[in-house]
Design a protein around this motif. Structure first.
Motif, PDB file in Angstrom:
ATOM      1  N   SER A  20       1.209  -3.446  -0.625  1.00 51.92           N
ATOM      2  CA  SER A  20       0.557  -2.515   0.776  1.00 51.92           C
ATOM      3  C   SER A  20      -0.397  -3.278   1.530  1.00 51.92           C
ATOM      4  O   SER A  20      -0.813  -4.052   1.116  1.00 51.92           O
ATOM      5  CB  SER A  20       0.462  -1.456   0.107  1.00 51.92           C
ATOM      6  OG  SER A  20      -0.464  -0.800   0.673  1.00 51.92           O
ATOM      7  N   ASP A  21      -0.667  -2.983   2.138  1.00 54.73           N
ATOM      8  CA  ASP A  21      -2.057  -2.685   3.132  1.00 54.73           C
ATOM      9  C   ASP A  21      -3.269  -2.352   2.146  1.00 54.73           C
ATOM     10  O   ASP A  21      -3.403  -1.536   1.813  1.00 54.73           O
ATOM     11  CB  ASP A  21      -2.243  -2.700   4.327  1.00 54.73           C
ATOM     12  CG  ASP A  21      -1.120  -3.070   5.808  1.00 54.73           C
ATOM     13  OD1 ASP A  21      -0.877  -4.314   5.237  1.00 54.73           O
ATOM     14  OD2 ASP A  21      -0.057  -2.962   5.743  1.00 54.73           O
ATOM     15  N   PHE A  22      -4.644  -3.253   2.513  1.00 53.09           N
ATOM     16  CA  PHE A  22      -5.333  -2.607   2.058  1.00 53.09           C
ATOM     17  C   PHE A  22      -6.356  -1.296   1.947  1.00 53.09           C
ATOM     18  O   PHE A  22      -6.824  -0.434   0.859  1.00 53.09           O
ATOM     19  CB  PHE A  22      -6.840  -3.753   1.709  1.00 53.09           C
ATOM     20  CG  PHE A  22      -6.576  -5.149   1.211  1.00 53.09           C
ATOM     21  CD1 PHE A  22      -6.044  -5.618  -0.233  1.00 53.09           C
ATOM     22  CD2 PHE A  22      -6.029  -5.937   1.898  1.00 53.09           C
ATOM     23  CE1 PHE A  22      -5.977  -6.792  -1.274  1.00 53.09           C
ATOM     24  CE2 PHE A  22      -5.803  -7.395   1.207  1.00 53.09           C
ATOM     25  CZ  PHE A  22      -6.018  -7.645  -0.458  1.00 53.09           C
ATOM     26  N   ILE A  23      -5.635  -1.643   3.571  1.00 46.49           N
ATOM     27  CA  ILE A  23      -6.625   0.199   3.478  1.00 46.49           C
ATOM     28  C   ILE A  23      -5.779   1.301   3.429  1.00 46.49           C
ATOM     29  O   ILE A  23      -6.299   2.679   2.501  1.00 46.49           O
ATOM     30  CB  ILE A  23      -6.543   0.570   5.311  1.00 46.49           C
ATOM     31  CG1 ILE A  23      -5.553   0.233   5.878  1.00 46.49           C
ATOM     32  CG2 ILE A  23      -7.777  -0.662   6.382  1.00 46.49           C
ATOM     33  CD1 ILE A  23      -5.127   0.498   7.546  1.00 46.49           C
ATOM     34  N   GLN A  24      -5.116   1.339   2.269  1.00 44.92           N
ATOM     35  CA  GLN A  24      -3.973   2.305   1.659  1.00 44.92           C
ATOM     36  C   GLN A  24      -4.583   2.605  -0.009  1.00 44.92           C
ATOM     37  O   GLN A  24      -3.882   3.921  -0.296  1.00 44.92           O
ATOM     38  CB  GLN A  24      -1.874   2.114   2.115  1.00 44.92           C
ATOM     39  CG  GLN A  24      -1.899   2.273   2.835  1.00 44.92           C
ATOM     40  CD  GLN A  24      -0.350   1.579   3.255  1.00 44.92           C
ATOM     41  OE1 GLN A  24       0.007   1.022   3.250  1.00 44.92           O
ATOM     42  NE2 GLN A  24       0.107   2.547   4.619  1.00 44.92           N
ATOM     43  N   ALA A  25      -4.935   1.993  -0.037  1.00 43.85           N
ATOM     44  CA  ALA A  25      -5.483   1.667  -1.965  1.00 43.85           C
ATOM     45  C   ALA A  25      -6.482   3.255  -2.260  1.00 43.85           C
ATOM     46  O   ALA A  25      -7.223   3.352  -0.828  1.00 43.85           O
ATOM     47  CB  ALA A  25      -6.130   0.417  -1.885  1.00 43.85           C
ATOM     48  N   PRO A  26      -6.399   3.584  -2.712  1.00 44.38           N
ATOM     49  CA  PRO A  26      -4.911   3.609  -3.912  1.00 44.38           C
ATOM     50  C   PRO A  26      -3.361   4.400  -3.737  1.00 44.38           C
ATOM     51  O   PRO A  26      -3.521   4.968  -2.308  1.00 44.38           O
ATOM     52  CB  PRO A  26      -5.762   4.095  -5.299  1.00 44.38           C
ATOM     53  CG  PRO A  26      -6.336   5.553  -4.748  1.00 44.38           C
ATOM     54  CD  PRO A  26      -6.614   4.893  -2.946  1.00 44.38           C
ATOM     55  N   ILE A  27      -3.159   3.390  -3.922  1.00 43.28           N
ATOM     56  CA  ILE A  27      -1.210   4.083  -4.184  1.00 43.28           C
ATOM     57  C   ILE A  27      -0.415   4.668  -4.612  1.00 43.28           C
ATOM     58  O   ILE A  27      -0.956   3.983  -6.127  1.00 43.28           O
ATOM     59  CB  ILE A  27      -0.596   2.662  -3.290  1.00 43.28           C
ATOM     60  CG1 ILE A  27      -0.226   1.640  -4.632  1.00 43.28           C
ATOM     61  CG2 ILE A  27      -0.932   1.629  -1.675  1.00 43.28           C
ATOM     62  CD1 ILE A  27       0.208   0.450  -4.194  1.00 43.28           C
ATOM     63  N   PRO A  28       0.301   4.788  -4.699  1.00 45.62           N
ATOM     64  CA  PRO A  28       1.072   5.002  -6.084  1.00 45.62           C
ATOM     65  C   PRO A  28       2.301   4.488  -6.102  1.00 45.62           C
ATOM     66  O   PRO A  28       2.935   4.282  -5.709  1.00 45.62           O
ATOM     67  CB  PRO A  28       2.114   7.026  -5.264  1.00 45.62           C
ATOM     68  CG  PRO A  28       2.017   6.283  -3.778  1.00 45.62           C
ATOM     69  CD  PRO A  28       1.182   5.578  -3.122  1.00 45.62           C
ATOM     70  N   VAL A  29       2.042   4.793  -7.840  1.00 45.29           N
ATOM     71  CA  VAL A  29       2.860   3.384  -8.252  1.00 45.29           C
ATOM     72  C   VAL A  29       3.663   3.767  -9.205  1.00 45.29           C
ATOM     73  O   VAL A  29       3.868   5.360 -10.543  1.00 45.29           O
ATOM     74  CB  VAL A  29       2.155   2.219  -8.603  1.00 45.29           C
ATOM     75  CG1 VAL A  29       1.422   1.782  -7.739  1.00 45.29           C
ATOM     76  CG2 VAL A  29       1.311   2.319  -9.709  1.00 45.29           C
TER      77      VAL A  29
END
Length: 87
Positions: free
Chosen positions: A74-83
């Protein structure tokens, strides 16, 4: 060395040994060290494979990956992400 990092949209920081992790290592607490896992971003379907190392993490954080691995998810700005994590 160990560097503190701030989890986006969180008020806590955690110590993660980001400068000493091999490139294909991820940190998590619920599997034995050395387990090979696949981490999939459930928003876009991208996935990575990494080897686990144990590390205490803030509540709600399942896995921490290195910046190069995260950039494949993902792009860093979207952290955290669902995994989704499989092994």
């Amino acid at each position: 060395g160990v560097k503190p990092i701030r989890i986006p949209r969180s008020t806590t920081s955690t110590l993660v040994p980001t400068t000493v992790l091999p490139k294909d290592v991820c940190l998590l607490t619920f599997l034995p060290e050395g387990t090979t896992v696949t981490v999939e971003n459930t928003d876009n379907g991208r996935s990575i494979t990494c080897e686990t190392r144990a590390q205490n993490m803030p509540p709600g954080i399942l896995v921490v990956v290195t910046a190069p691995l995260f950039s494949r998810l993902s792009d860093f700005i979207q952290a955290p992400i669902p995994v989704r994590i499989t092994w």
